[in-house]
Each structure stands twice: as structure tokens, then as C-alpha cells.
Scaffold this motif. Structure first.
Motif, mmCIF file in Angstrom:
data_model
loop_
_atom_site.group_PDB
_atom_site.id
_atom_site.type_symbol
_atom_site.label_atom_id
_atom_site.label_comp_id
_atom_site.label_asym_id
_atom_site.label_seq_id
_atom_site.Cartn_x
_atom_site.Cartn_y
_atom_site.Cartn_z
ATOM 1 N N ASN A 1 37.107 70.159 58.311
ATOM 2 C CA ASN A 1 37.826 70.885 57.256
ATOM 3 C C ASN A 1 36.987 71.084 55.990
ATOM 4 O O ASN A 1 37.485 70.968 54.870
ATOM 5 C CB ASN A 1 39.127 70.161 56.898
ATOM 6 C CG ASN A 1 40.087 70.088 58.062
ATOM 7 O OD1 ASN A 1 40.166 71.011 58.867
ATOM 8 N ND2 ASN A 1 40.807 68.972 58.168
ATOM 9 N N GLY A 2 35.706 71.332 56.145
ATOM 10 C CA GLY A 2 34.857 71.596 54.988
ATOM 11 C C GLY A 2 34.200 70.371 54.387
ATOM 12 O O GLY A 2 33.387 70.491 53.464
ATOM 13 N N SER A 3 34.526 69.190 54.855
ATOM 14 C CA SER A 3 33.876 67.953 54.419
ATOM 15 C C SER A 3 32.985 67.441 55.547
ATOM 16 O O SER A 3 33.254 67.692 56.725
ATOM 17 C CB SER A 3 34.905 66.879 54.043
ATOM 18 O OG SER A 3 35.632 67.245 52.895
ATOM 19 N N VAL A 4 31.932 66.721 55.200
ATOM 20 C CA VAL A 4 31.007 66.179 56.196
ATOM 21 C C VAL A 4 30.923 64.666 56.018
ATOM 22 O O VAL A 4 30.754 64.175 54.892
ATOM 23 C CB VAL A 4 29.597 66.798 56.063
ATOM 24 C CG1 VAL A 4 28.682 66.262 57.158
ATOM 25 C CG2 VAL A 4 29.673 68.316 56.114
ATOM 26 N N TYR A 5 31.023 63.935 57.124
ATOM 27 C CA TYR A 5 31.016 62.477 57.092
ATOM 28 C C TYR A 5 29.877 61.925 57.946
ATOM 29 O O TYR A 5 29.551 62.475 59.005
ATOM 30 C CB TYR A 5 32.346 61.921 57.620
ATOM 31 C CG TYR A 5 33.529 62.291 56.764
ATOM 32 C CD1 TYR A 5 33.879 61.535 55.651
ATOM 33 C CD2 TYR A 5 34.287 63.427 57.062
ATOM 34 C CE1 TYR A 5 34.964 61.886 54.860
ATOM 35 C CE2 TYR A 5 35.372 63.792 56.285
ATOM 36 C CZ TYR A 5 35.705 63.017 55.175
ATOM 37 O OH TYR A 5 36.765 63.385 54.388
#
Length: 492
Positions: A149-153
Motif C-alpha cells: 500500500n505504498g509503504s516498504v518494510y
């Protein structure tokens, strides 16, 4: 004995051997600039200032990097909450970058007063966003990170050594979690490399994953790599950053480069107030400007910035300092003794005639120097190093009382004050008002001391003594003017 450091990574004291002979690269986590620096900051940056100074004293060529965090540091120190800059900017009705500029200038002003050497490079997180995006993309390509959803982990399962610095297992981290875990994460211990920005988020950049901003941990990996290489000699910071910040730095850096990130991890301990960490988030801090002006309800007086520095050096960098006004008062008293000795010996050198260094004094100075270096080589034992400076004070007072010391002898003592107390510990000034500042500077210094004595008398409700100081100054044509900002003086 050669130079040794306690390496947090190995949990033991190790001989120091830089990656490249004669050269040392140091990266220290700098401040998040959303408020004035406080005594906790001073503890960290004075400690690492002494590290840099001593390495240069030993002849190393040092490249010192200390970053400025002006984006991405969230209010829970992990992956949730708002950006600390944005929160503070909203309260002060300023743009976050305007706030960062103001408090960055304030920070360096305070560090200059503490005689901390300026870093060779002070990179800003906001100025290295393209490099941070590139590192995130590399980790995604290697399968060590994932986008949701547009975030990177970062996926900690892809880095089995995660936890090696802090000694925590991934299971312990999950059990000890203080906040609700994001449903976007594959595992609760996964940490954000890039965060999706909401439309009203002021600080955001375009990226392959949409508009967003970098995670807090990312910046230090990127900036240390850019300026010092994939493997650096020394990484320093506060013990409170050991987890999660430094742990995450190791994971993302070593996963990206496939080589060890840091050879020596050095962590300073914290300043406490009644046993509790001093910090902005706990609202129990005294900022450095208040210390220097005596402008706080817990302070009985203003303190010379170098007396504050001396208080820090009285304890080992890995030991905590419990703050109190009494401790600062004692440090100020000790600092004044050193100042008086240095001023007196410098003043006497030109009047001592000729002559070389007395052999007995030279031997005594050699022993003091050896003791100083032995202490500093042992993981920067500044407390013992400072005790050597006080031995030097006793020696100088003895020589001046005797009155027969040669110019060469007095100069040798003065030079050692400059070298050990100035170049290394940073508590001896190159110049004092009494030593060449001019009559006006000397007058201002002396009246300042009387103003301080008057303030202390008023604090103790000894109003007779306070009035006596004012009246005596009036007799000499000096008028004191009190205001909420403090006391100033002028001629009648």
C-alpha cells in the motif's frame, strides 16, 4: 598499552585497529532538530568529541560525520505516529524545514560553546532522499524488503543476524511490543524503510511506490555509506538508540552490501533526573541555553559551558550522569580552579626570564602525560584524564608559589595544559579575558562574577549581602539593572 574500546557488538573491550592504517572514519547519530539541545545531547556529543580529539592527538587522520535528522523520525521512535518535526512545526506555526533550520543553528551554537569540534560533514536526511530511495529499491530487488500500500518494510526473516547488537531475539521483540502492530507487516519485527504519505503530509517525495518519506533508520545507513564506505570504523550514538535504530541500520546495510557495516560500535550512557532518563519526550529536560544562563527553577546560578563539559567528563562515557544543581556547582568550582591555574601560569611565562626546563619538573610532566594517555587508551577514561589535569594544577600552583621556576619550565607546564586539557579534553580555552582580552573584557568578566555572587545571595535570601554587592558597584560607578531576562550592568 595501545588504544582499546568497548565494542557493544562483541560485548568486550578490543584493541582498536582501523580499516585503513592511519585513517579513521567515524559516524555519530546527530540530533533530531525539533527543539533546543539539552544536557542529554551534551553528554553524547561531548563524549564523541573527545573521541575525535584523542584520535587526532594520536596522529590519526579522522573523517567525522554527524548527521542532522530533519525528516522521518516518528513520535514513537519506530514506525508509528507523526514526524517529530511536523508535530513541533504545527505547535510553533512554522514550516517543518523552517523549524529545522532554526534548531540546527541553535544546536551548533550550543555545541560551539561546549567547544565541540565541528563535524567534517553534517549531512541532512532531507538532502539525501534520492540515495535513500535507491537503497530501498536495492533491498526490494534483493528480496529483503516488500511493498504494501505504498509503504516498504524490511523483512527481518531475511536477515538471520537481526538482534546481534542488542542481544534481543525476534521473539522477545514481538512479546515486548508496546504498540499495536501494523497489519501491513508480515512480521511484527519488520520495520519501515519507506512510509506512504497522506495527502496533507507536508514532507513527502515521489518514489517508485508513490508519494512518501523515508523511515528514520534509513538515513544513517545511506549517509555513512556515501561518505565513509560500506564498512566504517566507528559508529557512535546514545545507548537508547542501540535498539531499534542501530539494530535496523545493521540489518539494512549488511543485507544491501554483503559486508560488515561497522567494526566498532560505541554507545554513551544517558543523563538521568532522579534515576529517569532526561529527554524531550519525558518533558524532564533542561536545555543547554537554560544551563548557560541559569534560567531554570532547579538552578541556583548560571554555568560556564565548559563547566558543563567538565561535569560530563567526570564520568565515563558508558556510565550515566544523574543531574543535580549541586553536581554542576561542584563542576563549576573545579573548572574555576583549572582556569585560575592556566591564566596564572600563562601570565607568568613572559616574566620568568630565561632558562630551560627543570629536569625534575620534566620528569614529573612525563609521568603525568603517560598516566593521561594510559587512561584515555583504556576506552577513553576521561575521569582519570581529568584527574591528571588537576595534578597539573597542583604542580603549577607549587611552581608559582616557589617563584624560582624558569621560563622554560613554566612554558612546558602551560603547553601541557594546552595539549591535554585543551586539544584533547577541550576544557582549556585558547584565550581567557584576563589573558589578552583587554581591560573592558576583564572588567566585564569580573562584574559578571559579582553579579553571579549577588544572584546566589538572593537565592539564599541573604538580601543584605546582595545589597552590599550592588552598593559597592554603585560606589565605583557601575549600575546593575534587573529584568526577567537576567541582570546586566552599565556605567553611570
Amino acid at each position: 598499552m595501545g588504544l582499546k574500546f568497548y565494542n557493544t557488538l562483541s560485548r568486550k573491550t578490543e584493541p582498536f585497529e582501523p580499516l585503513h592504517e592511519g585513517r579513521v572514519g567515524i559516524y555519530v547519530c546527530g540530533p533530531t532538530v525539533y527543539g533546543h539541545a539539552h544536557l542529554g545531547h551534551a553528554k553524547s556529543y561531548v563524549s564523541f568529541d573527545v573521541l575525535v580529539r584523542y584520535l587526532r592527538y594520536l596522529g590519526y587522520s579522522v573523517t567525522y560525520i554527524q548527521n542532522i535528522t530533519d525528516v522521518g523520525h516518528l513520535t514513537d521512535d519506530a514506525d508509528a505516529g507523526e514526524d517529530k518535526l511536523a508535530v513541533a512545526a504545527r505547535k510553533e506555526h512554522k514550516h517543518p524545514m523552517a523549524l529545522a533550520e532554526f534548531y540546527t543553528a541553535s544546536y551548533f551554537e550550543d555545541m560551539d560553546k561546549l567547544q565541540c569540534v565541528r563535524p567534517d560533514i553534517s549531512p541532512r536526511a532531507s538532502g539525501h532522499v534520492p540515495e535513500q530511495i535507491a537503497l530501498v529499491k536495492s533491498l526490494v530487488d534483493k528480496g529483503c524488503a516488500y511493498e504494501v500500500n505504498g509503504s516498504v518494510y524490511f523483512e527481518v526473516a531475511r536477515f538471520p543476524a537481526y538482534g546481534k547488537l542488542s542481544g534481543r531475539s525476534v521473539e522477545d521483540m514481538q512479546a515486548g511490543a508496546r504498540i499495536e502492530v501494523s497489519t501491513e507487516k508480515r512480521h511484527p519485527a519488520d520495520f519501515a524503510l519507506w512510509k506512504k504519505a497522506e495527502p496533507n503530509h507536508i514532507m513527502q517525495w515521489d518514489s517508485p511506490w508513490g508519494m512518501g518519506y523515508p523511515g528514520w533508520h534509513l538515513e544513517c545507513s545511506v549517509m555513512s555509506m556515501k561518505y565513509l564506505g560500506a564498512t566504517i570504523d566507528i559508529h557512535g550514538g546514545g545507548i537508547e538508540n542501540q535498539f531499534p535504530h542501530h539494530e535496523c541500520e545493521i540489518a539494512q546495510s549488511e543485507a544491501a552490501n554483503g559486508v560488515p557495516f561497522v567494526r566498532y560500535w560505541l554507545h554513551n550512557n544517558m543523563v538521568t533526573v532522579n534515576g529517569q532518563k532526561m529527554g524531550k519526550s519525558l518533558n524532564n529536560f533542561i536545555n543547554l541555553k537554560q544551563l548557560f544562563k541559569g534560567d531554570h527553577e532547579t538552578l541556583s546560578r548560571a554555568y560556564d559551558p565548559l563547566a558543563v563539559r567538565q561535569l560530563i567528563l567526570q564520568s565515563h562515557y558508558r556510565s550515566p550522569i544523574d543531574f543535580s544543581d549541586a553536581a554542576l556547582t561542584a563542576a563549576q568550582s573545579g573548572y574555576d580552579r583549572i582556569c585560575e591555574a592556566v591564566i596564572a601560569i600563562r601570565k607568568q611565562v613572559p616574566q620568568a626570564g630565561e632558562g630551560g626546563v627543570d629536569e625534575a619538573v620534566a620528569a614529573e610532566l612525563d609521568k603525568l602525560k603517560a598516566r593521561f594517555e594510559e587512561a584515555m587508551n583504556d576506552d577513553l577514561n576521561t575521569a582519570v584524564g581529568l584527574s591528571v589535569i588537576f595534578e597539573l594544577v597542583k604542580l603549577s600552583n607549587r611552581l608559582l608559589a616557589d617563584g624560582s621556576a624558569t621560563a622554560g619550565t613554566l612554558k612546558a607546564v602551560a603547553d601541557m595544559f594546552n595539549r591535554l586539557g585543551g586539544d584533547v579534553l577541550g576544557i582549556v580555552r585558547a584565550e581567557y579575558p584576563q589573558a589578552g582580552g583587554g581591560d573592558e573584557a576583564l572588567l566585564d568578566h569580573l562584574i559578571g562574577l559579582l553579579i553571579q555572587q549577588r544572584k546566589e545571595a538572593r537565592t539564599k535570601k541573604d538580601f543584605a549581602a546582595a545589597d552590599a554587592i550592588r552598593n559597592k558597584l554603585t560606589e565605583f560607578g557601575i549600575v546593575l539593572e534587573d529584568s526577567p531576562a537576567g541582570t546586566t550592568w552599565r556605567r553611570q
